[in-house]
Write a protein that holds these residues in place. Sequence first.
Motif, PDB file in Angstrom:
ATOM      1  N   THR A   4       0.815  -1.212   0.000  1.00  0.00           N
ATOM      2  CA  THR A   4       0.000   0.000   0.000  1.00  0.00           C
ATOM      3  C   THR A   4       0.851   1.266   0.000  1.00  0.00           C
ATOM      4  O   THR A   4       0.353   2.344  -0.326  1.00  0.00           O
ATOM      5  CB  THR A   4      -0.932   0.010   1.219  1.00  0.00           C
ATOM      6  N   THR A  42      -2.393  -0.669  -5.909  1.00  0.00           N
ATOM      7  CA  THR A  42      -2.262  -1.943  -5.208  1.00  0.00           C
ATOM      8  C   THR A  42      -3.634  -2.537  -4.937  1.00  0.00           C
ATOM      9  O   THR A  42      -4.605  -1.805  -4.730  1.00  0.00           O
ATOM     10  CB  THR A  42      -1.525  -1.759  -3.869  1.00  0.00           C
ATOM     11  N   GLU A  97      -5.164  -4.686  -2.163  1.00  0.00           N
ATOM     12  CA  GLU A  97      -4.871  -5.212  -0.837  1.00  0.00           C
ATOM     13  C   GLU A  97      -5.441  -6.612  -0.642  1.00  0.00           C
ATOM     14  O   GLU A  97      -4.855  -7.431   0.075  1.00  0.00           O
ATOM     15  CB  GLU A  97      -5.427  -4.266   0.228  1.00  0.00           C
TER      16      GLU A  97
END
Length: 381
Positions: free
Chosen positions: A105, A203, A205
């Motif tokens: 992140t 990104t 997660e």
Amino acid sequence: MQSQQPPSSYPNPYFPPQPNPEDEIDLLELVKKLWDRRSFIIKILTGFIVLGLLVAFLSPVEFTASSTFIPQVASGQKPGGLSGLASLAGINLGEMGDGQEIPPTLYPKLAGSVKFQKALIETTITNPETGQPITYAQYFEEVYQPGLINSVKKYTLGLPGLLLKAIRGESESVASSDTSLVFVSEDEKKHFERLASQLSVTTNEKEGFVQLSFIMPNAVMSAQMALAAQKLLQEEVIAFRIRNAKEQLLFTEERYREKKAEFESMQRRLAAYRDRNKNIITASAQSEVQRLEAEFNLAFSVYNELAKQLEQARLQVSKDTPVFSDIQSVSVPTEKSAPKRPLTLVIFTMLGLIVGIGWVFGSDFYVNMKEEWGKKGEEKG
């Protein structure tokens, strides 16, 4: 006995409500008003279509190259694993190992750092006009032509900034002997602002993968910059991850060299003393030999232990080095990502219809309001 009739306000299922004639008249009036002003609406629509065609065909061509990869650690850590499940329950397990793992992140923040961007603008790419190598900064300073649309934006939307800059003048470059400070020049600042719109790092997660993309005016250059950005990003992550292990390795190597020199010196002293006292069997000579042998054994033990620690430190560096698994490698794009000419034309066509119809109704509304204000003014007078 008569049956009780329902109130007149209740809907009658046998007689559905009839439409109000006034509503039909209002709708017909609106349609008639648009039909009467159709020539004006067509002119507005034609103007927006022409504007859309100009924007679609004069906008600079852009190509986007992208890649997708998963950061992994040799110790078996993986983003989005047990720590992610535990966080849902409000439990923070932290990072396994030495706690120096960069979560995916934070990759966008890392890609936006000054150090990263300084290295990125010095990336060597291929000049599409000559085929010769050139840096990113040199290409946009010496070769790239922004095109008509970008020039219009620069001298219209960006006109206040240009005027303010002209009034203030060029900012003086700041120099300092302090090497711990990072300075950014005006040219580098312009490159950084452009990179912010060209480079994208996102990104996921939940799945734990990272997607990186780069936009350039040329397909080959976009792939080259995307590959360079991915390599730089992964190198930064690796350097941060193995920082502690590498510092420990350097410390162990220094101690190992010191103790190795001491051991070899002690070995030479013991051998020289034995050679000088080869035929002497006095008690003092034997005592000196025993003392030198004890010092030699101690030096050998320390040296041997440091050799083991040095090998362990080297293994720890390899163990802590992250491994990046490519899901989608960088490839040269075959189709341009911008401008999307059909979509641009559709958007300007819809805007033309909205503006034309809005102008017709808005002008009538303005005339009616002006008449009402005039009547109210006469009544007050």
